[in-house]
Design a protein around this motif. Structure first.
Motif, PDB file in Angstrom:
ATOM      1  N   MET A   2      -0.304 -13.602  -0.657  1.00 19.82           N
ATOM      2  CA  MET A   2      -0.806 -13.536   0.633  1.00 19.82           C
ATOM      3  C   MET A   2      -0.179 -12.220   0.892  1.00 19.82           C
ATOM      4  O   MET A   2      -1.095 -11.276   1.523  1.00 19.82           O
ATOM      5  CB  MET A   2      -0.645 -14.611   1.373  1.00 19.82           C
ATOM      6  CG  MET A   2      -1.721 -15.865   1.164  1.00 19.82           C
ATOM      7  SD  MET A   2      -1.134 -17.165   2.678  1.00 19.82           S
ATOM      8  CE  MET A   2      -2.293 -18.268   2.140  1.00 19.82           C
ATOM      9  N   ALA A   3       1.060 -12.040   0.763  1.00 17.04           N
ATOM     10  CA  ALA A   3       1.602 -11.049   1.438  1.00 17.04           C
ATOM     11  C   ALA A   3       1.464  -9.617   0.452  1.00 17.04           C
ATOM     12  O   ALA A   3       1.271  -8.463   0.835  1.00 17.04           O
ATOM     13  CB  ALA A   3       3.267 -10.954   0.999  1.00 17.04           C
ATOM     14  N   GLY A   4       1.237  -9.990  -0.910  1.00 23.33           N
ATOM     15  CA  GLY A   4       0.861  -8.816  -1.859  1.00 23.33           C
ATOM     16  C   GLY A   4      -0.593  -8.378  -1.386  1.00 23.33           C
ATOM     17  O   GLY A   4      -0.764  -7.152  -1.499  1.00 23.33           O
ATOM     18  N   VAL A   5      -1.669  -9.192  -1.278  1.00 25.02           N
ATOM     19  CA  VAL A   5      -2.916  -8.970  -0.860  1.00 25.02           C
ATOM     20  C   VAL A   5      -2.738  -7.992   0.593  1.00 25.02           C
ATOM     21  O   VAL A   5      -3.337  -7.159   0.556  1.00 25.02           O
ATOM     22  CB  VAL A   5      -3.793 -10.300  -0.514  1.00 25.02           C
ATOM     23  CG1 VAL A   5      -5.097  -9.802   0.216  1.00 25.02           C
ATOM     24  CG2 VAL A   5      -3.788 -10.778  -2.037  1.00 25.02           C
ATOM     25  N   ALA A   6      -2.025  -8.717   1.447  1.00 24.63           N
ATOM     26  CA  ALA A   6      -1.972  -7.972   2.803  1.00 24.63           C
ATOM     27  C   ALA A   6      -1.303  -6.413   2.493  1.00 24.63           C
ATOM     28  O   ALA A   6      -1.913  -5.438   3.215  1.00 24.63           O
ATOM     29  CB  ALA A   6      -1.031  -8.668   3.699  1.00 24.63           C
ATOM     30  N   GLY A   7      -0.230  -6.185   1.583  1.00 30.00           N
ATOM     31  CA  GLY A   7       0.162  -5.216   1.285  1.00 30.00           C
ATOM     32  C   GLY A   7      -0.940  -3.987   0.705  1.00 30.00           C
ATOM     33  O   GLY A   7      -0.610  -2.921   0.975  1.00 30.00           O
ATOM     34  N   ALA A   8      -1.557  -4.607  -0.292  1.00 30.27           N
ATOM     35  CA  ALA A   8      -2.477  -3.857  -0.594  1.00 30.27           C
ATOM     36  C   ALA A   8      -3.515  -3.153   0.299  1.00 30.27           C
ATOM     37  O   ALA A   8      -4.117  -2.173   0.293  1.00 30.27           O
ATOM     38  CB  ALA A   8      -3.367  -4.392  -1.970  1.00 30.27           C
ATOM     39  N   LEU A   9      -4.104  -4.045   1.207  1.00 30.20           N
ATOM     40  CA  LEU A   9      -4.788  -3.874   2.280  1.00 30.20           C
ATOM     41  C   LEU A   9      -4.027  -2.732   3.130  1.00 30.20           C
ATOM     42  O   LEU A   9      -4.851  -1.619   3.627  1.00 30.20           O
ATOM     43  CB  LEU A   9      -5.368  -5.100   3.101  1.00 30.20           C
ATOM     44  CG  LEU A   9      -5.996  -6.153   2.264  1.00 30.20           C
ATOM     45  CD1 LEU A   9      -6.474  -7.264   3.170  1.00 30.20           C
ATOM     46  CD2 LEU A   9      -7.451  -5.485   2.147  1.00 30.20           C
ATOM     47  N   LEU A  10      -2.901  -2.972   3.374  1.00 29.76           N
ATOM     48  CA  LEU A  10      -2.078  -1.962   4.323  1.00 29.76           C
ATOM     49  C   LEU A  10      -2.135  -1.027   3.877  1.00 29.76           C
ATOM     50  O   LEU A  10      -2.274   0.180   4.436  1.00 29.76           O
ATOM     51  CB  LEU A  10      -1.065  -2.824   5.021  1.00 29.76           C
ATOM     52  CG  LEU A  10       0.036  -1.987   5.900  1.00 29.76           C
ATOM     53  CD1 LEU A  10      -0.649  -1.875   7.113  1.00 29.76           C
ATOM     54  CD2 LEU A  10       1.463  -2.671   5.928  1.00 29.76           C
ATOM     55  N   ALA A  11      -1.821  -0.630   2.416  1.00 32.32           N
ATOM     56  CA  ALA A  11      -1.586   0.640   1.824  1.00 32.32           C
ATOM     57  C   ALA A  11      -2.759   1.534   1.922  1.00 32.32           C
ATOM     58  O   ALA A  11      -2.747   2.591   2.140  1.00 32.32           O
ATOM     59  CB  ALA A  11      -1.096   0.595   0.319  1.00 32.32           C
ATOM     60  N   ALA A  12      -3.832   0.849   1.638  1.00 30.89           N
ATOM     61  CA  ALA A  12      -5.278   1.376   1.894  1.00 30.89           C
ATOM     62  C   ALA A  12      -5.604   2.068   3.240  1.00 30.89           C
ATOM     63  O   ALA A  12      -6.134   2.945   3.533  1.00 30.89           O
ATOM     64  CB  ALA A  12      -6.429   0.692   1.282  1.00 30.89           C
ATOM     65  N   GLN A  13      -5.067   1.133   4.381  1.00 32.73           N
ATOM     66  CA  GLN A  13      -5.231   1.595   5.715  1.00 32.73           C
ATOM     67  C   GLN A  13      -4.585   2.620   6.018  1.00 32.73           C
ATOM     68  O   GLN A  13      -4.895   3.800   6.588  1.00 32.73           O
ATOM     69  CB  GLN A  13      -4.965   0.351   6.481  1.00 32.73           C
ATOM     70  CG  GLN A  13      -5.283   0.640   8.251  1.00 32.73           C
ATOM     71  CD  GLN A  13      -4.550  -0.417   9.137  1.00 32.73           C
ATOM     72  OE1 GLN A  13      -3.629  -1.174   8.689  1.00 32.73           O
ATOM     73  NE2 GLN A  13      -4.904  -0.157  10.435  1.00 32.73           N
ATOM     74  N   VAL A  14      -3.351   2.831   5.552  1.00 34.43           N
ATOM     75  CA  VAL A  14      -2.346   3.893   6.213  1.00 34.43           C
ATOM     76  C   VAL A  14      -2.698   5.113   5.365  1.00 34.43           C
ATOM     77  O   VAL A  14      -2.661   6.058   5.858  1.00 34.43           O
ATOM     78  CB  VAL A  14      -0.827   3.262   5.858  1.00 34.43           C
ATOM     79  CG1 VAL A  14       0.056   4.486   6.080  1.00 34.43           C
ATOM     80  CG2 VAL A  14      -0.544   2.083   6.759  1.00 34.43           C
ATOM     81  N   GLY A  15      -3.069   4.878   3.795  1.00 31.82           N
ATOM     82  CA  GLY A  15      -3.308   6.239   3.118  1.00 31.82           C
ATOM     83  C   GLY A  15      -2.097   6.613   2.267  1.00 31.82           C
ATOM     84  O   GLY A  15      -2.044   6.783   1.187  1.00 31.82           O
ATOM     85  N   GLN A  16      -1.146   7.060   3.100  1.00 30.26           N
ATOM     86  CA  GLN A  16       0.223   7.553   2.341  1.00 30.26           C
ATOM     87  C   GLN A  16       1.446   6.592   3.357  1.00 30.26           C
ATOM     88  O   GLN A  16       1.985   7.294   4.130  1.00 30.26           O
ATOM     89  CB  GLN A  16       0.388   8.936   2.765  1.00 30.26           C
ATOM     90  CG  GLN A  16      -0.642   9.972   2.222  1.00 30.26           C
ATOM     91  CD  GLN A  16      -0.534  11.437   2.518  1.00 30.26           C
ATOM     92  OE1 GLN A  16       0.208  11.752   3.010  1.00 30.26           O
ATOM     93  NE2 GLN A  16      -1.365  12.038   1.805  1.00 30.26           N
ATOM     94  N   PRO A  17       1.673   5.488   2.786  1.00 25.99           N
ATOM     95  CA  PRO A  17       2.800   4.807   3.272  1.00 25.99           C
ATOM     96  C   PRO A  17       4.241   5.597   3.120  1.00 25.99           C
ATOM     97  O   PRO A  17       4.482   6.344   2.189  1.00 25.99           O
ATOM     98  CB  PRO A  17       2.730   3.600   2.305  1.00 25.99           C
ATOM     99  CG  PRO A  17       1.844   3.576   1.245  1.00 25.99           C
ATOM    100  CD  PRO A  17       1.090   4.917   1.553  1.00 25.99           C
TER     101      PRO A  17
END
Length: 361
Positions: free
Chosen positions: A245-260
Motif C-alpha cells: 500500500m505504501a508503494g502504491v501511495a508513493g507512486a501516486l504521490l510521485a506523479a502528483q508532485v512531478g519532481q519529488p
C-alpha cells in the motif's frame, strides 16, 4: 423451567437476523456509494487548490490504511510507513524516467518492489513487539532518510541513482501521469479510484482468513500459536500488505508532485502519521480516511485558508491523541457516530419535554 424453542421459532429468528444483516449491508453499500459519488463528482468542483489537497488526502489515506492494519488488526506498532512511502516514490520515479512502462504497470511494480523491501525490513523485526518494534522501524526510517539525502530522487539522469549533474534543473521533465488523467481534476479522480480498490483489497483481507488470524495474534500470540496460527507468516503478510500500500501511495504521490525532493520527507513524519492514524481510528477502515483528512486537509485549512502557522496543527494532533488514548481508543471513526447518536437522542428527549409528547427512545 426452560422452554425449548420450536423449529418454527428458530427459523423465524434466523430469518429476522438475516433480514437485519441484509439491511445493515445495504445501508453500508449505499453509504459507500454516496461517499464515492461525492468524492468523484462534487469535491473536484470546489477549486484547484482543494482538488490538489483532496488528492493528497486520498493518497495519505492509503498510507494510514496500511498502518491501521498493522497496529489495529495485528497489534504491531510500526514507525516505518513514511520510509516505505519514500521507497515507493523513489522506485516509481526511477521506473518512470528509465522505462517507457505505462503508469498502471509502474504503479503495480512500485507496490511490489516496496512490498519486497518491507518484508526484508520486517524479517529481523518480526519477533519484536511494542516499543522495541517501534524503535527498530523508526531507526529504519531514519536510515532510509539518510540514504535519500545522499542520493536524492532520480531526475532523468543515468546510472542507478538516475541523477543528472546539470546545474539548471528547470528544464527537467516531471514524472508522467496516466494518459487518461493528465489534468489535476482527472488525476484526482484516478487516485480516488485506485484508493477505493486498495480499500477493497484491505476489506477482503480483514473479512477472510488473514483477518481472523490477525485478530487472534492481536488478542494473544500464545493462544494463536496454540490454535495453529502461523504467527510469523501472518505478521509478514501484514507487513507485506502495508508495504505494498505504501508503494502504491508513493507512486501516486510521485506523479502528483512531478519532481519529488528529499526535503519533503522527514523522519519525524512517521510519528505524526501514527498520531493521525490513532486519532482517525485503527479498528475501522473509515479511520484511514479520517486520518488522511487530518494529515493533509487540516494543514491546508490552517495555512492557506485561515492564515495560521501550520505548526499549530501539531498542538491539535497532540490534544486529539491524548483524547483518543484516554476516552476513545477506537478513534473518531467509532466515537463520532456514537456521540452523534447520543446527541440525537438527547435532542429528541428535549423536544418531547417541550411539546409534551414523544421524546422517549
Amino acid at each position: 423451567m426452560s422452554v425449548t424453542p420450536s423449529p418454527g421459532q428458530d427459523t423465524a429468528a434466523a430469518a429476522r437476523a438475516a433480514l437485519t444483516l441484509d439491511r445493515g449491508t445495504a445501508v453500508r453499500v449505499v453509504a459507500i456509494a454516496a461517499f464515492l459519488a461525492i468524492a468523484l463528482f462534487a469535491l473536484p468542483t470546489i477549486g484547484a487548490d482543494w482538488t490538489t489537497t483532496f488528492t493528497s488526502v486520498a493518497i495519505y489515506s492509503i498510507i494510514t490504511l496500511g498502518l491501521g492494519i498493522l497496529y489495529g488488526r495485528v497489534g504491531l506498532i510500526s514507525l516505518g510507513q513514511v520510509a516505505l512511502l519514500v521507497i515507493g516514490v523513489w522506485t516509481a520515479t526511477r521506473l518512470n524516467f528509465a522505462t517507457g512502462l505505462s503508469f498502471p504497470l509502474v504503479l503495480l511494480l512500485s507496490g511490489l518492489i516496496t512490498c519486497a523491501i518491507g518484508v526484508l525490513i520486517g524479517l529481523p523485526a518480526i519477533r519484536l513487539s511494542g516499543l522495541h518494534l517501534a524503535l527498530i522501524t523508526l531507526m529504519a526510517a531514519g536510515a532510509v532518510n539518510v540514504v535519500l539525502v545522499a542520493i536524492n530522487f532520480p531526475n532523468g539522469g543515468g546510472g542507478f541513482t538516475g541523477r543528472t549533474s546539470t546545474p539548471d534543473l528547470s528544464g527537467l521533465q516531471a514524472v508522467r501521469r496516466p494518459s487518461i488523467a493528465e489534468g489535476d481534476t482527472a488525476y484526482y479522480r484516478y487516485v480516488v479510484v485506485v484508493a477505493a480498490l486498495v480499500f477493497l483489497v484491505a476489506l477482503l483481507h480483514v473479512r477472510s482468513k488473514p483477518g481472523r488470524a490477525w485478530a487472534a495474534i492481536r488478542e494473544s500470540e500464545p493462544a494463536a500459536l496454540a490454535a495453529g496460527v502461523n504467527v510469523v507468516f501472518y505478521k509478514l503478510w501484514a507487513f507485506a500488505l502495508a508495504s505494498f500500500m505504501a508503494g502504491v501511495a508513493g507512486a501516486l504521490l510521485a506523479a502528483q508532485v512531478g519532481q519529488p525532493t528529499a526535503q519533503s520527507f522527514q523522519t519525524q513524519d512517521s510519528l505524526t502519521l501514527l498520531a493521525v492514524t490513532l486519532i482517525g481510528g485503527i479498528y475501522s477502515l473509515w479511520g484511514a480516511v479520517v486520518a488522511g483528512c487530518f494529515s493533509q486537509l487540516l494543514p491546508f485549512l490552517f495555512q492557506v485558508q485561515w492564515g495560521f502557522n501550520p505548526n499549530f496543527v501539531l498542538i491539535l494532533f497532540g490534544a486529539g491523541l491524548l483524547q483518543v488514548l484516554l476516552t476513545a481508543p477506537g478513534g473518531l471513526a467509532q466515537q463520532f457516530p456514537k456521540d452523534m447518536a447520543s446527541l440525537g437522542r438527547l435532542a429528541w428527549r428535549g423536544v418531547g419535554k417541550v411539546t409534551g409528547r414523544g421524546g422517549r427512545t
